[in-house]
Design a protein around this motif. Structure first.
Motif, mmCIF file in Angstrom:
data_model
loop_
_atom_site.group_PDB
_atom_site.id
_atom_site.type_symbol
_atom_site.label_atom_id
_atom_site.label_comp_id
_atom_site.label_asym_id
_atom_site.label_seq_id
_atom_site.Cartn_x
_atom_site.Cartn_y
_atom_site.Cartn_z
ATOM 1 N N THR A 75 0.842 -1.184 0.000
ATOM 2 C CA THR A 75 0.000 0.000 0.000
ATOM 3 C C THR A 75 0.883 1.242 0.000
ATOM 4 O O THR A 75 2.008 1.221 0.513
ATOM 5 N N ILE A 76 0.396 2.313 -0.600
ATOM 6 C CA ILE A 76 1.120 3.589 -0.631
ATOM 7 C C ILE A 76 0.793 4.358 0.650
ATOM 8 O O ILE A 76 -0.370 4.500 1.008
ATOM 9 N N ILE A 77 1.820 4.846 1.335
ATOM 10 C CA ILE A 77 1.579 5.547 2.599
ATOM 11 C C ILE A 77 1.939 7.034 2.538
ATOM 12 O O ILE A 77 1.563 7.768 3.441
ATOM 13 N N GLN A 78 2.650 7.445 1.492
ATOM 14 C CA GLN A 78 3.003 8.859 1.416
ATOM 15 C C GLN A 78 3.589 9.190 0.051
ATOM 16 O O GLN A 78 4.170 8.340 -0.611
ATOM 17 N N THR A 79 3.409 10.443 -0.379
ATOM 18 C CA THR A 79 4.202 10.968 -1.483
ATOM 19 C C THR A 79 5.588 11.292 -0.934
ATOM 20 O O THR A 79 5.710 11.831 0.165
ATOM 21 N N PHE A 80 6.628 10.978 -1.700
ATOM 22 C CA PHE A 80 7.990 11.323 -1.275
ATOM 23 C C PHE A 80 8.520 12.520 -2.064
ATOM 24 O O PHE A 80 9.025 13.475 -1.491
ATOM 25 N N ILE A 81 8.405 12.467 -3.401
ATOM 26 C CA ILE A 81 8.763 13.610 -4.240
ATOM 27 C C ILE A 81 7.488 14.129 -4.890
ATOM 28 O O ILE A 81 6.813 13.409 -5.623
ATOM 29 N N GLU A 82 7.166 15.391 -4.624
ATOM 30 C CA GLU A 82 5.915 15.984 -5.098
ATOM 31 C C GLU A 82 5.959 16.330 -6.584
ATOM 32 O O GLU A 82 4.939 16.282 -7.285
ATOM 33 N N THR A 83 7.134 16.665 -7.082
ATOM 34 C CA THR A 83 7.271 17.143 -8.455
ATOM 35 C C THR A 83 7.431 15.971 -9.433
ATOM 36 O O THR A 83 7.769 14.855 -9.034
ATOM 37 N N PRO A 84 7.186 16.214 -10.722
ATOM 38 C CA PRO A 84 7.355 15.151 -11.720
ATOM 39 C C PRO A 84 8.818 14.738 -11.866
ATOM 40 O O PRO A 84 9.729 15.504 -11.541
ATOM 41 N N GLU A 247 10.681 19.189 -5.432
ATOM 42 C CA GLU A 247 10.068 19.454 -4.134
ATOM 43 C C GLU A 247 9.729 18.129 -3.450
ATOM 44 O O GLU A 247 9.123 17.251 -4.071
ATOM 45 N N TRP A 248 10.113 18.003 -2.185
ATOM 46 C CA TRP A 248 9.771 16.820 -1.408
ATOM 47 C C TRP A 248 8.387 17.005 -0.779
ATOM 48 O O TRP A 248 7.914 18.120 -0.612
ATOM 49 N N SER A 249 7.767 15.909 -0.424
ATOM 50 C CA SER A 249 6.448 15.959 0.203
ATOM 51 C C SER A 249 6.486 15.250 1.547
ATOM 52 O O SER A 249 7.254 14.293 1.730
#
Length: 285
Positions: A75-84, A247-249
Motif C-alpha cells: 500500500t502507498i503511505i506517502q508521497t515522497f517527491i511531489e514534483t514530476p 520538491e519533497w512531500s
C-alpha cells in the motif's frame, strides 16, 4: 532493536535517507533500518516487496500502482517527491536518430517490464501520437549499465531514465539526449507491504516522521548542492538546476492524483481496471 528493510534507487533523490541513516536517527527509535540499493529501479523493487525481501520502498508512483493492481500486497503511505520526474530520452552518441519522432517503431531499452522506463515509454508514445501496438518495441536491459551496453551495441535504440542521473553519460559522449518526457504526476511515493504495516504501524510512523523532518529542511542543509555533486559525480550547476525543480512531500498522496495515474494507465491499457483510492493508499500519519 527491530530490523526493517527499505529499498530505493541509488540516486540523488534518496540522499535524505542516507543522511538520516548516517546520523543514527532510526536507532534512537530502536529501529535498525537497512537500506538496499536497487539499480534495476521500480520493477526490481516491486518484486522485492512481493518476495518480502524489503518491507518498504521509495518507488515510482505509476509502477507501484500498476503492481498493486496486479497483485502486489502493498500500500502507498506517502508521497515522497511531489514534483514530476524528468525522463531524458537517450540514444547512443553515434546513433542516426536525432529527434523523438525518429524513434517511432524502434526498440526501447527498459530495465524490466512494469518498470518506470517501460511505463513511461507508453506515456512518451501517447504524447507523440504513436500507434501503441505498432510503434513500441522493448528490450530488457536490467539497469543503467545494461542500457549503456545495449545502446552502444545496437541491441536497443533508445532509453528513458531520469535526466540528471544520466547527464554524466551525456557529458562524456556515451549518450545523446534527444528529448525529455516529464511524468504527469508526483514521481516517487513510499510504499509498504500491507502485512508488515499491520504489525509494525508505530515503527512505520517513526520512520516517516524522521525522513519528513529531513526532507522538509533538505534544501537548507549547508552546501547540499556540492554534497550531491560529489557523491553522485554530477556537475554543480546540474545539481543546482535539479534542486530548483524538485520538491519533497510530507503528505499522503491525494485521491485526485491516484485517479489521474489510473486514468492514464487505463487509457494505455497498462492496467485492466481502476481501484478505489482506499485499496491503494493507507494514511499512517
Amino acid at each position: 532493536m527491530k530490523t526493517i528493510k527499505i529499498g530505493g534507487v541509488p540516486e540523488h533523490f534518496n540522499l535524505a535517507w542516507y543522511l538520516t541513516l548516517k546520523n543514527g536517527e532510526y536507532k534512537e527509535k530502536d529501529i535498525n533500518l537497512r537500506w538496499h540499493d536497487y539499480f534495476g529501479g521500480t520493477g526490481q523493487m516491486c518484486k522485492a516487496l512481493r518476495n518480502g525481501d524489503i518491507d518498504l520502498a521509495v518507488i515510482l508512483t505509476e509502477g507501484i500502482i500498476k503492481d498493486i493492481i496486479d497483485g502486489n500486497q502493498s500500500t502507498i503511505i506517502q508521497t515522497f517527491i511531489e514534483t514530476p520526474l524528468i525522463w531524458g530520452i537517450h540514444v547512443a552518441h553515434d546513433s542516426a536518430y536525432n529527434t523523438i519522432d525518429d524513434l517511432r517503431g524502434t526498440k526501447a531499452a527498459i530495465s524490466r517490464f512494469g518498470s518506470g522506463s517501460h511505463l513511461m515509454a507508453y506515456i512518451n508514445a501517447q504524447n507523440n501520437h504513436w500507434n501503441l501496438e505498432e510503434d513500441l518495441n522493448f528490450e530488457v536491459i536490467k539497469n543503467l549499465d545494461g542500457a549503456v551496453e545495449g545502446l552502444t551495441n545496437n541491441v536497443a535504440d533508445y532509453f528513458m531514465w531520469e535526466k540528471f542521473t544520466t547527464k554524466p553519460l551525456v557529458d562524456d559522449g556515451t549518450f545523446r539526449r534527444v528529448g525529455n518526457c516529464p511524468s504527469p504526476w508526483p514521481c516517487f511515493v513510499i510504499a509498504v507491504r500491507t502485512e508488515f504495516l499491520e504489525h509494525n504501524k508505530s515503527d512505520v510512523k517513526s520512520i516517516l516522521k524522521i525522513i519528513n523532518k529531513t526532507t522538509k529542511e533538505f534544501k537548507d542543509i549547508p552546501c547540499i548542492d556540492s554534497t550531491i555533486a560529489n557523491r553522485y559525480e554530477q556537475k554543480l550547476e546540474d545539481v543546482q538546476e535539479w534542486l530548483s525543480l524538485t520538491e519533497w512531500s510530507q503528505d499522503v498522496i491525494d485521491e485526485k492524483t491516484i485517479n489521474n495515474v489510473q486514468d492514464q494507465l487505463m487509457a494505455l491499457e497498462i492496467i485492466p481496471e481502476k481501484w478505489d483510492y482506499n485499496k491503494l493508499v493507507t494514511k499512517v500519519l
